[in-house]
Scaffold this active site. Sequence first.
Site, short mmCIF file in Angstrom:
data_model
loop_
_atom_site.label_atom_id
_atom_site.label_comp_id
_atom_site.label_asym_id
_atom_site.label_seq_id
_atom_site.Cartn_x
_atom_site.Cartn_y
_atom_site.Cartn_z
N ARG A 1 0.86 -1.18 0.00
CA ARG A 1 0.00 0.00 0.00
C ARG A 1 0.90 1.23 0.00
O ARG A 1 2.09 1.15 0.34
CB ARG A 1 -0.88 0.01 1.25
N GLU B 1 -7.96 3.02 -5.94
CA GLU B 1 -8.70 2.37 -4.85
C GLU B 1 -10.18 2.22 -5.22
O GLU B 1 -10.70 2.97 -6.06
CB GLU B 1 -8.53 3.19 -3.55
N HIS C 1 -3.54 0.13 -3.20
CA HIS C 1 -4.46 0.46 -2.11
C HIS C 1 -5.04 -0.83 -1.54
O HIS C 1 -5.02 -1.87 -2.19
CB HIS C 1 -5.60 1.34 -2.64
O1 F6P Z 1 -9.12 3.04 4.50
C1 F6P Z 1 -8.25 2.94 3.43
C2 F6P Z 1 -8.94 2.38 2.20
O2 F6P Z 1 -7.97 2.20 1.19
C3 F6P Z 1 -10.10 3.22 1.67
O3 F6P Z 1 -9.72 4.24 0.79
C4 F6P Z 1 -10.96 2.19 1.04
O4 F6P Z 1 -12.28 2.62 0.81
C5 F6P Z 1 -10.86 1.08 2.04
O5 F6P Z 1 -9.53 1.09 2.51
C6 F6P Z 1 -11.17 -0.26 1.47
O6 F6P Z 1 -11.29 -1.18 2.52
P1 F6P Z 1 -12.72 -1.75 2.94
O7 F6P Z 1 -13.25 -2.41 1.70
O8 F6P Z 1 -12.41 -2.69 4.05
O9 F6P Z 1 -13.61 -0.61 3.33
#
Ligand code: F6P
Length: 422
Positions: A225, A295, A361
């Site tokens: 990341r 992301e 990400h």
């Molecule tokens: O919190 C960091 C991040 O990369 C966010 O930008 C993203 O929405 C999230 O993690 C994704 O993880 P999850 O699917 O568990 O919400």
Amino acid sequence: MRFNPFTPEATRLVLVLVGLPARGKTFIGRKLGRYLKWLGFSARVFNIGDYRRTRLGTHHRHDFFDPTNVEGNRLRNELAALALDDLMKWMAAGGQVGIYDATNTTHQRRQQLHERCTEAGLDVVFIESVCEDPTIIEANIRETKLTSPDYEGNDPDEAARDFRARIDHYTRAYEPLNEDDFSYIKLIDVGRVIVMHSIHGYVPGKLVNFLMNLHLIRRPIWLTRHGESQFNVQGRIGGDSNLTTQGKAYAAALAHFVREHAIRPPIVWTSTLKRTIETAKPLQVPSLTWRALDEIDAGTCDALTYGEIAEKYPEEYNARRKDKLNYRYPRGESYTDVILRLEPVILELEREREPVLVIGHQAVLRMLYAYFMDRRPEDVVNMEIPIHTVIELTPGPYAFEERRYCLDIGADSSTWGSAMED
Ligand code: F6P
């Protein structure tokens, strides 16, 4: 259950592998199975070697495979029939792509397989791996066969001799694939030449494309990341914020790690977002920015904290908790959407022969990780991909091996950026 428009339920396909021993059939079969499963198909490999070992043990030496060995032939035919019965039962219960991993080196055997599958209304594509390059064959014997339970505890040279004798038995009976009325793909010398015959349809076309990218060169793929971002610190998702001081320290530590670990400079890929591009900067090598690595798009929830989402959009919050893989943010994406846009990235990663460093990400890396480590995407949607950590994936004979490096940036920075809603 995945909702994926690109994995039509009508898909009912049997892939029959063909080729002499040590031609990479199991490697190909497993890779295809992993790729198809990742795309959302129900796919399964039926390997006759495994049937033999489970039912008859691991003690068979080359004479068992001699075509003049009547008892050996009888047992081998029985095992082939057993594996095929299981495959057919599995297909009848809703399986979409069954992969039949055996030598299938005679016209007669292939004809029987073809008849049985077509009678059951299944499509069949034969995939033959041909390889006459003695160095590739010898490397394959040494890397995969000698470590198999068949030769456990044996002297490696003696085991290699025995395996070569096994190949000789099959070679005597081998009839290369050239049936005019079959659909087939022939891979010669690990894809140096690819012959396609009567290949039609969405899935077979995809398979050709996938197979064209395969190679045997071992090189690491590093997934990381970006360094800690402003939004990570605030617990906000998405956005396009810059790195914090800690994040910049990670970028420097990453550059140091790469210089220490890479035998040659890796290809560097980032997303189009600032936090990954800033993380790549100290590496001082050209990097490629992929939109496909951005992301997951949280749509109307972008830039909110999980707490704010729960408060403002409780229904959305709960719907996501119930089915995180398929849940699509309003005007945003689901994990299934992410998989679909990552497919070209996977093909490029397979094709690339140099080490690759992917600076991405959390959600995107979870899905890349699922592909390489053969995990069901639904099982890794909550998996921890910590920041300031490099995940090294190295191809082994049949599967990737994983190693994680938590880089020291001189302070504890691992409190942010995991799945904070859980
Ligand atoms: O919190 C960091 C991040 O990369 C966010 O930008 C993203 O929405 C999230 O993690 C994704 O993880 P999850 O699917 O568990 O919400």
